[in-house]
Design a protein around this motif. Structure first.
Motif, short mmCIF file in Angstrom:
data_model
loop_
_atom_site.label_atom_id
_atom_site.label_comp_id
_atom_site.label_asym_id
_atom_site.label_seq_id
_atom_site.Cartn_x
_atom_site.Cartn_y
_atom_site.Cartn_z
N ILE A 83 -11.57 1.23 11.00
CA ILE A 83 -11.93 1.74 12.33
C ILE A 83 -12.45 0.55 13.12
CG2 ILE A 83 -13.41 3.30 13.64
CD1 ILE A 83 -13.53 5.11 11.22
N ASN A 84 -11.66 0.12 14.10
CA ASN A 84 -11.99 -1.09 14.86
C ASN A 84 -12.20 -2.28 13.92
OD1 ASN A 84 -11.92 0.37 17.29
ND2 ASN A 84 -14.07 0.96 17.07
N GLN A 85 -11.29 -2.38 12.92
CA GLN A 85 -11.29 -3.47 11.95
C GLN A 85 -12.54 -3.47 11.07
OE1 GLN A 85 -10.54 -7.20 13.92
NE2 GLN A 85 -8.54 -6.55 14.69
N TYR B 121 -7.49 4.36 4.78
CA TYR B 121 -7.69 4.13 3.36
C TYR B 121 -9.12 4.45 2.95
CZ TYR B 121 -3.24 1.64 2.83
OH TYR B 121 -1.91 1.32 2.77
N LEU B 122 -9.27 4.82 1.67
CA LEU B 122 -10.56 4.85 1.00
C LEU B 122 -10.53 3.74 -0.04
CD1 LEU B 122 -11.19 8.67 0.37
CD2 LEU B 122 -12.18 7.24 2.16
N PRO C 172 -12.28 -5.73 2.81
CA PRO C 172 -10.90 -6.14 2.53
C PRO C 172 -10.41 -7.15 3.56
CG PRO C 172 -10.91 -4.03 3.62
CD PRO C 172 -12.35 -4.39 3.37
N GLU C 173 -9.40 -7.90 3.17
CA GLU C 173 -8.82 -8.88 4.09
C GLU C 173 -7.75 -8.20 4.94
OE1 GLU C 173 -6.44 -13.18 3.97
OE2 GLU C 173 -7.04 -12.16 2.11
N LEU C 174 -7.92 -8.24 6.26
CA LEU C 174 -6.97 -7.63 7.19
C LEU C 174 -6.04 -8.71 7.72
CD1 LEU C 174 -9.40 -5.29 9.19
CD2 LEU C 174 -8.00 -4.74 7.19
N ARG C 175 -4.74 -8.41 7.72
CA ARG C 175 -3.74 -9.38 8.15
C ARG C 175 -2.83 -8.80 9.22
NH1 ARG C 175 -1.51 -12.21 2.56
NH2 ARG C 175 -3.51 -13.02 1.82
N ALA C 176 -2.37 -9.67 10.11
CA ALA C 176 -1.41 -9.27 11.13
C ALA C 176 0.01 -9.68 10.75
CB ALA C 176 -1.77 -9.89 12.47
#
Length: 429
Positions: free
Chosen positions: A315-317, A362-363, A369-373
């Protein structure tokens, strides 16, 4: 309470309410008792079977034949009662995903009969169950079908093809063969065809598979041939083609045989998946009175238990911490979830984010966690089909999430001369 002993439940909460009336001076009370089923080790093996194909090929009809063990009359008798909406009954075409449960006992007997009227009854007596996921055939609802494939991670794909028009099903053939699941091609309406027409349709399908895939097709018409194939079930490069009829039930016994033998594969979970962090993908969410917000989905890796701390998002990264209140599979409580299992999870105070809940969230057991584009995707196909895709824009499906993506780079990871088995690496942003 005697009632709790009968249904094997336990009293969780008792609320005493005083009721006053003008008729009598005596106080009267109402007792509200909340009971829960006693949690047990619920370990019924379940595999997901996705029914894919164009409209009017008999996907819903086949579901009715398999779960009811009832022949169709040629006018859709076996599929009655399996639709989700009234307009589906009127037009005869499915516009949403439908879920049906089929169970087998230890002896391999089908349990979908009058003695097992509910899913709970089937799970109580079954050793192995299969969830049949009936999809949409019309291209108007192709997004619903693709979302169903990506978010349910099926173990088996039943691709249904009309034996009289095999060339018109090439698009669905490409979709099914691109998945890392066991694909079974079922030629329907074979009661209206002779052996020569069946073989001609098989040749068309075999040649079509050779054009865009490294897999090979094999015609299966007997129990012995199916057993020989299932002895090499680990080889996903072989695609069996089985001609069936929903009216005469021709070779329906082979479909049942395949499902029963498929259950004999190892049900143990690999140590790498069990030791990974828990990742639960959310496919849907509900508000249950007295419980709160409940999410349903599939545990991709790791394990999940009651009272575990989980992180919901993004939610908003960002990810927010919650606690697991209860776990259920097929409406039955369970103590622990293992990788690949479909379940519903009740999470405390999640209703505060009700307006921000969406499919594809996700739960996680880890909060950072690492967020990627952008990322690398490895696919397996013939190089000539993807060599010219650099710079093109496509629709990317990841679980229940879909977005547009640009293919920045395509490169080979194996020898280009090996045109029958090429792995291509794509950079998608």
């Amino acid at each position: 309470l005697k009632f709790c002993k009968i249904i094997e439940a336990a009293v969780v909460e008792v609320v005493l309410l005083c009721v006053t009336t003008n008729i009598t001076a005596h106080s009267r009370y109402v007792c509200e008792v909340k009971v829960n089923f006693i949690t047990t080790d619920f370990e019924v093996t379940n595999k997901r079977v996705f029914l894919l194909g164009d409209h009017s090929v008999g996907k819903t009809t086949l579901s009715g034949v398999l779960i009811k063990d009832l022949s169709d009359d040629g006018y859709g008798r076996s599929r009655m009662g399996l639709f989700n909406h009234v307009h589906e009954i009127k037009c005869g075409h499915t516009s949403s995903l439908a879920y049906h449960l089929i169970g087998f006992s230890k002896n391999g007997d089908l349990l979908n009969d009058k003695n097992c009227a509910t899913k709970e009854d089937i799970c109580a007596r079954a050793q192995t169950t299969f969830t049949l996921i009936d999809s949409c055939g019309s291209h108007k609802y192709i997004d619903t079908t693709l979302n169903g494939l990506t978010c349910h991670y099926p173990h088996i794909i039943f691709l249904l093809i009309n034996i009289h028009h095999p060339i018109s099903h090439i698009d669905f053939l490409k979709i099914s063969l691109s998945w890392d699941s066991q694909t079974i091609i079922l030629l329907t309406h074979c009661d209206l065809s002779n052996d020569e027409e069946i073989f001609d349709s098989f040749i068309i399908i075999r040649d079509a598979i050779r054009e865009f895939s490294t897999k090979t097709a094999k015609l299966v018409t007997s129990s012995i041939e199916l057993s020989e194939f299932q002895d090499q079930i680990e080889n996903l490069e072989m695609v069996p083609v089985i001609p069936i009829s929903n009216v005469t039930q021709k070779n329906i016994d082979l479909v049942h045989q395949f499902l029963k033998n498929f259950t004999m594969s190892s049900t143990s979970h690999s140590s790498s998946l069990l030791e990974s962090r828990a990742e639960f993908i959310i496919n849907d969410f509900y508000h249950v009175p007295g419980t709160g917000m409940v999410v349903s989905g599939i545990l991709l890796c790791g394990t999940m238990k009651e009272n575990d701390d989980v992180y919901f998002g993004p939610i908003n990264q960002k990810f927010y911490q919650f606690q697991v209140l209860s776990l259920k599979r097929f409406n039955l409580p369970c103590k622990i979830l293992y990788p690949g299992q479909f379940a519903t999870v009740a999470v405390n105070t999640l209703q505060t984010f009700k307006n921000k809940l969406k499919r594809g969230s996700y739960l996680l057991s880890c909060g950072n966690p690492e967020l990627r584009a952008s990322f690398l995707a490895v696919i397996k196909c013939k190089y000539s089909l993807v060599a010219s895709l650099t710079g093109s824009i496509g629709l990317l499906y990841i679980g229940n999430f879909q977005t547009s993506a640009v293919i920045n780079h395509v490169s080979l990871t194996e020898n280009v001369d090996d045109i029958q088995d090429i792995t291509v690496s794509l950079l998608i942003s």
